[in-house]
Design an enzyme around this catalytic site. Structure first.
Site, PDB file in Angstrom:
ATOM      1  CG  HIS A 182      -1.967   1.038   1.211  1.00  0.00           C
ATOM      2  ND1 HIS A 182      -1.844   2.229   1.897  1.00  0.00           N
ATOM      3  CD2 HIS A 182      -3.168   1.082   0.587  1.00  0.00           C
ATOM      4  CE1 HIS A 182      -2.938   2.961   1.704  1.00  0.00           C
ATOM      5  NE2 HIS A 182      -3.751   2.287   0.913  1.00  0.00           N
ATOM      6  CB  SER A 188      -7.573 -12.748  -2.588  1.00  0.00           C
ATOM      7  OG  SER A 188      -8.025 -11.436  -2.806  1.00  0.00           O
TER       8      SER A 188
END
Length: 487
Positions: free
Chosen positions: A202, A405
């Protein structure tokens, strides 16, 4: 685009010199979202086309909100008697509510759970609740929610296997703050340490490196998006004389990839880094709360030599405001904390004042759902994510879904208006849908039907081809004309 003056003009008219609400104003109307202009990226972003050549990607900037903002104006002298101002504001808010309702219908690209009901907490909105200072030390400010905050922290401590007297933590204002805090603790424990983070981490991790003036090594990734430990090893061996501060992703931003924590630790040990020479922060913004409820997954636990874990509260949990949870080992926090006489407390957080309402929302949700409730929601998300991926592949659209995921990566839509309508997050030739508890099969079907229909228009000319995603998600997941023929 409807500007502020136009909005006010359409909403009001002059009667005896006064501004009154226009009866023609429709509070349920929705301002159409126009696609903003594009700007050249100056080489920062490059898209790879089917021929393998780099071409400049045009970045679509968001709309200039000044063109649609609502002005703050002074009330008329006699407004107490006429109530015109209140009527105007009520109309604006009703219209805004309608816009929110409409935009929420087309929310797929960002990891927010919009399925929540906190009506029971409206009774507390009249209080200014501030948890400034250390959550475990009550300050002179008495309107706080520390008793709820610590209850939430204890719940996460049990989830991540650390005893109450061995951890320290707090409820942050967002996931980024959790990352900033985790990296800061690592920097304070190892002032000369080097920060290692995969290139798909991120952006807040690299923001932390800039803010703290830390030396940072960007590590390569596999096609799945997880950290490439072979490259990690090379970079560690080149800096054996300095401690290592590592960011481990429990779900990357774009591909939802989970870094192999056990392999990261083994790589550190193989390179000669003892446990007292590295600090690991686990960024679990979204999947940090999902992974504990997925069977046969590697566990994120303080039983392993990690230093901190952070998750977002407004993502999988589903809080109406940004917030997060940050936990670290109590032994580390003294390197960061200081006593503040003004607060009659200790400060070890990033921010000073902290949202005291967020712990209430988290506490309420954790009590309502519990471990079993979250497990059901995780299973639903993973099931729906596989449904979406299978339908995309079935329609001849490149797509990939990592095993652990609920983030489905697929071919970037050609039309930016389509991207804005469905609020898709895009990078290079990729877009993704994050399947959350609030994303139903019906919503996915509507999205897929629109996407398939739109592609039949975008690519009706044989000279216009869908992008190749082989370099992003692997040739086996790519359905571009070239790889479709090969497969």
């Amino acid at each position: 685009m409807v500007g502020t003056s136009a909005v006010i003009e359409s909403m009001s008219s002059a009667v005896n010199g006064k501004e009154v609400a226009d009866v023609r104003f429709d509070p349920t109307a929705v301002v159409p979202e126009l696609v903003p202009a594009v700007v050249k990226s100056e080489g920062v972003d490059a898209a790879v086309n089917g021929g393998g050549e780099e071409q400049e990607r045009e970045i679509v900037l968001g709309r200039n909100i000044h063109t649609s903002s609502f002005s703050v104006t002074e009330p008329d002298a006699d407004d107490d008697s006429t109530g015109d101002k209140e009527a105007y504001m009520a109309s604006v808010l009703a219209r805004y509510r309608k816009t929110l309702t409409d935009r929420t219908k087309y929310h797929l690209g960002y990891p927010y759970n919009l399925d929540f009901d906190y009506g029971a907490l409206t009774q507390l909105q009249h209080f200014s609740i501030n948890n400034l200072g250390d959550p475990f030390i009550e300050s002179n400010y008495g309107v706080h929610s520390r008793q709820f905050e610590v209850g939430v922290l204890d719940w996460f401590a049990r989830l991540w296997d650390i005893e109450k007297d061995e951890y320290w933590g707090y409820i942050t204002n967002c996931g980024t703050e959790g990352n900033l805090h985790g990296i800061l603790v690592g920097r304070e424990v190892f002032p000369e340490g080097i920060l290692y983070a995969s290139k798909e981490s991120h952006y807040s991790i690299f923001k932390a490196a800039r803010m703290y003036r830390m030396e940072c090594e960007k590590v390569g990734t596999l096609l799945t998006g997880e950290i490439d430990c072979a490259d990690f090893k090379v970079k560690l061996l080149a800096n054996k004389d300095k401690p290592a501060i590592i960011n481990v992703n429990i779900g990357t931003t774009v591909k939802g990839a989970v870094d192999d924590l056990d392999l990261v630790i083994k790589t550190l040990e193989d390179c000669g880094f003892s446990h007292d020479r590295f600090y690991i922060h686990c960024d679990g913004a979204l999947f940090g709360l999902m992974m504990p409820f997925v069977k046969r997954t590697p566990k994120v636990t303080f039983n392993k030599p990690i230093g901190s874990v952070s998750v977002s509260g407004h993502k999988f949990v589903g809080c109406p405001m940004p917030c997060g949870v940050q936990l670290t080992r109590l032994e580390h926090i003294n390197a960061l904390s200081s006593n503040v006489e003004y607060l009659a407390s200790r400060d070890a957080t990033i921010m000073g004042s902290r949202n005291g309402h967020a712990p209430l929302f988290l506490w309420y949700t954790l009590n309502r759902k519990g471990y079993k409730g979250f497990q059901k929601e995780v299973q639903k998300c993973l099931r729906n994510a596989h449904y979406l991926k299978d339908r995309l592949i079935g329609a001849g659209i490149s797509a990939m879904l990592n095993e652990l995921s609920s983030t489905v990566v697929f071919e970037r839509p050609k039309d930016e208006e389509f991207v804005r309508k469905w609020q898709l997050a895009c990078e290079r030739n990729m877009a993704h849908v994050v399947v959350m508890p609030s994303v139903t099969v019906d919503k996915l079907d509507n999205f897929l039907d629109e996407l398939v229909e739109a592609r039949s228009i975008w690519y009706k000319d044989e000279d216009v081809k869908p992008p190749c995603l082989a370099s992003d998600i692997g040739s086996k997941n790519c359905c571009c004309p070239h790889h479709r023929v090969i497969s």
